[in-house]
Motif scaffolding. Structure first.
Motif, PDB file in Angstrom:
ATOM      1  N   ALA A  64      57.573  20.019 -11.777  1.00 23.28           N
ATOM      2  CA  ALA A  64      57.989  20.182 -10.384  1.00 23.28           C
ATOM      3  C   ALA A  64      59.496  20.326 -10.216  1.00 23.28           C
ATOM      4  CB  ALA A  64      57.486  18.993  -9.563  1.00 23.28           C
ATOM      5  N   ASP A  65      60.262  19.455 -10.849  1.00 22.72           N
ATOM      6  CA  ASP A  65      61.721  19.490 -10.682  1.00 22.72           C
ATOM      7  C   ASP A  65      62.289  20.855 -11.065  1.00 22.72           C
ATOM      8  OD1 ASP A  65      61.407  16.766 -10.175  1.00 22.72           O
ATOM      9  OD2 ASP A  65      63.122  16.197 -11.404  1.00 22.72           O
ATOM     10  N   ARG A  66      61.830  21.386 -12.160  1.00 21.88           N
ATOM     11  CA  ARG A  66      62.358  22.657 -12.647  1.00 21.88           C
ATOM     12  C   ARG A  66      61.863  23.838 -11.824  1.00 21.88           C
ATOM     13  NH1 ARG A  66      62.144  21.867 -19.190  1.00 21.88           N
ATOM     14  NH2 ARG A  66      63.222  19.848 -19.215  1.00 21.88           N
ATOM     15  N   ILE A  67      60.626  23.769 -11.351  1.00 21.39           N
ATOM     16  CA  ILE A  67      60.114  24.864 -10.519  1.00 21.39           C
ATOM     17  C   ILE A  67      60.954  24.987  -9.253  1.00 21.39           C
ATOM     18  CG2 ILE A  67      58.182  25.585  -9.048  1.00 21.39           C
ATOM     19  CD1 ILE A  67      56.306  24.482 -11.274  1.00 21.39           C
ATOM     20  N   VAL A  68      61.200  23.876  -8.572  1.00 20.75           N
ATOM     21  CA  VAL A  68      61.981  23.936  -7.337  1.00 20.75           C
ATOM     22  C   VAL A  68      63.408  24.393  -7.632  1.00 20.75           C
ATOM     23  CG1 VAL A  68      62.917  22.604  -5.406  1.00 20.75           C
ATOM     24  CG2 VAL A  68      60.547  22.241  -6.142  1.00 20.75           C
ATOM     25  N   ALA A  69      64.018  23.855  -8.681  1.00 22.47           N
ATOM     26  CA  ALA A  69      65.382  24.269  -9.033  1.00 22.47           C
ATOM     27  C   ALA A  69      65.436  25.772  -9.283  1.00 22.47           C
ATOM     28  CB  ALA A  69      65.870  23.499 -10.260  1.00 22.47           C
ATOM     29  N   ALA A  70      64.495  26.290 -10.057  1.00 21.78           N
ATOM     30  CA  ALA A  70      64.482  27.713 -10.385  1.00 21.78           C
ATOM     31  C   ALA A  70      64.242  28.576  -9.158  1.00 21.78           C
ATOM     32  CB  ALA A  70      63.418  28.000 -11.453  1.00 21.78           C
ATOM     33  N   ARG A  71      63.359  28.153  -8.267  1.00 20.10           N
ATOM     34  CA  ARG A  71      63.056  28.942  -7.064  1.00 20.10           C
ATOM     35  C   ARG A  71      64.251  28.955  -6.111  1.00 20.10           C
ATOM     36  NH1 ARG A  71      61.093  32.336  -8.788  1.00 20.10           N
ATOM     37  NH2 ARG A  71      60.757  33.164  -6.699  1.00 20.10           N
ATOM     38  N   VAL A  72      64.969  27.849  -6.005  1.00 21.22           N
ATOM     39  CA  VAL A  72      66.167  27.824  -5.157  1.00 21.22           C
ATOM     40  C   VAL A  72      67.250  28.714  -5.763  1.00 21.22           C
ATOM     41  CG1 VAL A  72      68.057  26.367  -4.294  1.00 21.22           C
ATOM     42  CG2 VAL A  72      65.673  25.617  -4.030  1.00 21.22           C
ATOM     43  N   LEU A  73      67.460  28.617  -7.071  1.00 22.42           N
ATOM     44  CA  LEU A  73      68.451  29.471  -7.732  1.00 22.42           C
ATOM     45  C   LEU A  73      68.094  30.951  -7.575  1.00 22.42           C
ATOM     46  CD1 LEU A  73      69.120  27.413 -10.988  1.00 22.42           C
ATOM     47  CD2 LEU A  73      70.735  27.808  -9.101  1.00 22.42           C
ATOM     48  N   ALA A  74      66.808  31.289  -7.660  1.00 21.21           N
ATOM     49  CA  ALA A  74      66.376  32.679  -7.528  1.00 21.21           C
ATOM     50  C   ALA A  74      66.691  33.239  -6.142  1.00 21.21           C
ATOM     51  CB  ALA A  74      64.873  32.794  -7.811  1.00 21.21           C
ATOM     52  N   ARG A  75      66.820  32.371  -5.167  1.00 21.85           N
ATOM     53  CA  ARG A  75      67.167  32.786  -3.798  1.00 21.85           C
ATOM     54  C   ARG A  75      68.674  32.848  -3.597  1.00 21.85           C
ATOM     55  NH1 ARG A  75      63.338  31.152   0.420  1.00 21.85           N
ATOM     56  NH2 ARG A  75      61.328  30.962  -0.599  1.00 21.85           N
ATOM     57  N   GLY A  76      69.429  32.574  -4.657  1.00 21.92           N
ATOM     58  CA  GLY A  76      70.882  32.573  -4.533  1.00 21.92           C
ATOM     59  C   GLY A  76      71.441  31.236  -4.083  1.00 21.92           C
ATOM     60  N   GLY A  77      70.597  30.209  -4.103  1.00 20.57           N
ATOM     61  CA  GLY A  77      71.029  28.870  -3.702  1.00 20.57           C
ATOM     62  C   GLY A  77      71.744  28.147  -4.828  1.00 20.57           C
ATOM     63  N   GLY A  78      72.101  26.913  -4.552  1.00 15.56           N
ATOM     64  CA  GLY A  78      72.807  26.092  -5.525  1.00 15.56           C
ATOM     65  C   GLY A  78      71.903  25.044  -6.143  1.00 15.56           C
ATOM     66  N   LEU A  79      72.449  24.357  -7.128  1.00 12.01           N
ATOM     67  CA  LEU A  79      71.714  23.307  -7.828  1.00 12.01           C
ATOM     68  C   LEU A  79      72.654  22.154  -8.131  1.00 12.01           C
ATOM     69  CD1 LEU A  79      69.264  22.154  -9.405  1.00 12.01           C
ATOM     70  CD2 LEU A  79      70.014  23.539 -11.365  1.00 12.01           C
ATOM     71  N   GLU A  80      72.262  20.976  -7.689  1.00 11.05           N
ATOM     72  CA  GLU A  80      72.950  19.746  -8.056  1.00 11.05           C
ATOM     73  C   GLU A  80      71.964  18.900  -8.847  1.00 11.05           C
ATOM     74  OE1 GLU A  80      74.687  17.798  -4.691  1.00 11.05           O
ATOM     75  OE2 GLU A  80      75.680  19.628  -4.034  1.00 11.05           O
ATOM     76  N   VAL A  81      72.439  18.300  -9.916  1.00 11.54           N
ATOM     77  CA  VAL A  81      71.554  17.556 -10.811  1.00 11.54           C
ATOM     78  C   VAL A  81      71.936  16.084 -10.819  1.00 11.54           C
ATOM     79  CG1 VAL A  81      70.835  17.295 -13.221  1.00 11.54           C
ATOM     80  CG2 VAL A  81      71.031  19.569 -12.212  1.00 11.54           C
ATOM     81  N   VAL A  82      70.906  15.244 -10.720  1.00 13.85           N
ATOM     82  CA  VAL A  82      71.051  13.795 -10.804  1.00 13.85           C
ATOM     83  C   VAL A  82      70.175  13.341 -11.968  1.00 13.85           C
ATOM     84  CG1 VAL A  82      70.714  11.594  -9.636  1.00 13.85           C
ATOM     85  CG2 VAL A  82      71.396  13.618  -8.305  1.00 13.85           C
ATOM     86  N   LEU A  83      70.808  12.943 -13.062  1.00 14.64           N
ATOM     87  CA  LEU A  83      70.069  12.559 -14.267  1.00 14.64           C
ATOM     88  C   LEU A  83      69.872  11.050 -14.331  1.00 14.64           C
ATOM     89  CD1 LEU A  83      71.837  14.834 -16.898  1.00 14.64           C
ATOM     90  CD2 LEU A  83      69.672  15.247 -15.697  1.00 14.64           C
ATOM     91  N   PRO A  84      68.703  10.626 -14.817  1.00 14.79           N
ATOM     92  CA  PRO A  84      68.453   9.188 -14.963  1.00 14.79           C
ATOM     93  C   PRO A  84      69.145   8.579 -16.180  1.00 14.79           C
ATOM     94  CG  PRO A  84      66.532  10.432 -15.656  1.00 14.79           C
ATOM     95  CD  PRO A  84      67.525  11.430 -15.116  1.00 14.79           C
ATOM     96  N   LEU A  85      69.475   9.423 -17.142  1.00  9.93           N
ATOM     97  CA  LEU A  85      70.033   8.981 -18.422  1.00  9.93           C
ATOM     98  C   LEU A  85      71.051  10.020 -18.884  1.00  9.93           C
ATOM     99  CD1 LEU A  85      66.520   8.319 -19.971  1.00  9.93           C
ATOM    100  CD2 LEU A  85      68.148   6.518 -19.367  1.00  9.93           C
ATOM    101  N   PRO A  86      71.919   9.670 -19.821  1.00 15.75           N
ATOM    102  CA  PRO A  86      72.818  10.680 -20.385  1.00 15.75           C
ATOM    103  C   PRO A  86      72.007  11.856 -20.954  1.00 15.75           C
ATOM    104  CG  PRO A  86      73.514   8.485 -21.044  1.00 15.75           C
ATOM    105  CD  PRO A  86      72.176   8.326 -20.365  1.00 15.75           C
ATOM    106  N   VAL A  87      72.592  13.042 -20.922  1.00  7.66           N
ATOM    107  CA  VAL A  87      71.901  14.284 -21.268  1.00  7.66           C
ATOM    108  C   VAL A  87      71.139  14.192 -22.588  1.00  7.66           C
ATOM    109  CG1 VAL A  87      72.245  16.723 -21.874  1.00  7.66           C
ATOM    110  CG2 VAL A  87      73.479  15.734 -19.933  1.00  7.66           C
ATOM    111  N   ASP A  88      71.785  13.786 -23.663  1.00  6.51           N
ATOM    112  CA  ASP A  88      71.119  13.770 -24.976  1.00  6.51           C
ATOM    113  C   ASP A  88      69.945  12.799 -25.017  1.00  6.51           C
ATOM    114  OD1 ASP A  88      72.870  15.699 -25.893  1.00  6.51           O
ATOM    115  OD2 ASP A  88      74.209  14.275 -26.881  1.00  6.51           O
ATOM    116  N   ASP A  89      70.085  11.667 -24.358  1.00  5.88           N
ATOM    117  CA  ASP A  89      69.005  10.681 -24.312  1.00  5.88           C
ATOM    118  C   ASP A  89      67.844  11.210 -23.471  1.00  5.88           C
ATOM    119  OD1 ASP A  89      67.499   8.361 -24.506  1.00  5.88           O
ATOM    120  OD2 ASP A  89      68.843   7.147 -23.278  1.00  5.88           O
TER     121      ASP A  89
END
Length: 164
Positions: free
Chosen positions: A47-72
């Motif tokens: 779900a998270d990625r589908i919504v992010a991709a669909r918003v980006l495809a419309r020319g929108g932006g993306l802000e990311v809130v991660l629960p853990l550091p990227v590598d973890d």
């Protein structure tokens, strides 16, 4: 044009991701009429990625809130292809925030719950891709939807079916 921040919460394993993407597009049409959209997402699989991709495809932006550091966090993804998709979406995001750990509860489940709350704090509307069932653990979609409703946040639900 006004900016509308669309937070996302939803299931990782979806029965028909293509149909879900179509439903997300319809929901974004309803939600975002006349607004520039910004997805606020943790970029979990599904779900998270589908919504992010669909918003980006419309020319929108993306802000990311991660629960853990990227590598973890990336160790939670199914395979190398999933990690590559995560990395590509992460590269399109601005800003990327990692929620601070809680020394009183350093569990992954608590980190996911804190990230869900952080998404809610920064969005105007929550788009939940949800089957309507109770959460399977802390920070699950049902809990995020309940928290959003409790705080008066607008919630739009796209009903989905989980993959078996």
């Amino acid at each position: 044009m006004d900016e509308l921040r669309v937070g996302v919460s939803g299931h990782r394993l979806l029965a028909d991701a293509g149909a879900v993407a179509e439903s997300v597009d319809q929901a974004l049409d309803r939600i975002g009429r006349g607004s520039a959209l910004v997805a606020v997402s943790s970029l979990a699989e599904g779900a998270d990625r589908i919504v992010a991709a669909r918003v980006l495809a419309r020319g929108g932006g993306l802000e990311v809130v991660l629960p853990l550091p990227v590598d973890d966090y990336a160790t939670d993804f199914a395979d190398a292809g999933s990690r590559e998709e995560f990395t590509a979406l992460l590269a399109a995001a601005d800003p990327v925030t990692v929620v601070p750990p809680d020394p009183g509860d350093p569990s992954r489940e608590a980190a996911y719950a804190r990230a869900g709350s952080a998404v809610l704090e920064t969005c105007d509307v929550l788009l939940a891709l949800w089957d309507g069932a109770p959460a399977h653990g802390r920070g699950g979609t049902a809990e995020v939807v309940a928290e959003a409703r409790l705080t008066g946040r607008r919630v739009e639900v796209v009903t989905v079916e989980r993959a078996p």
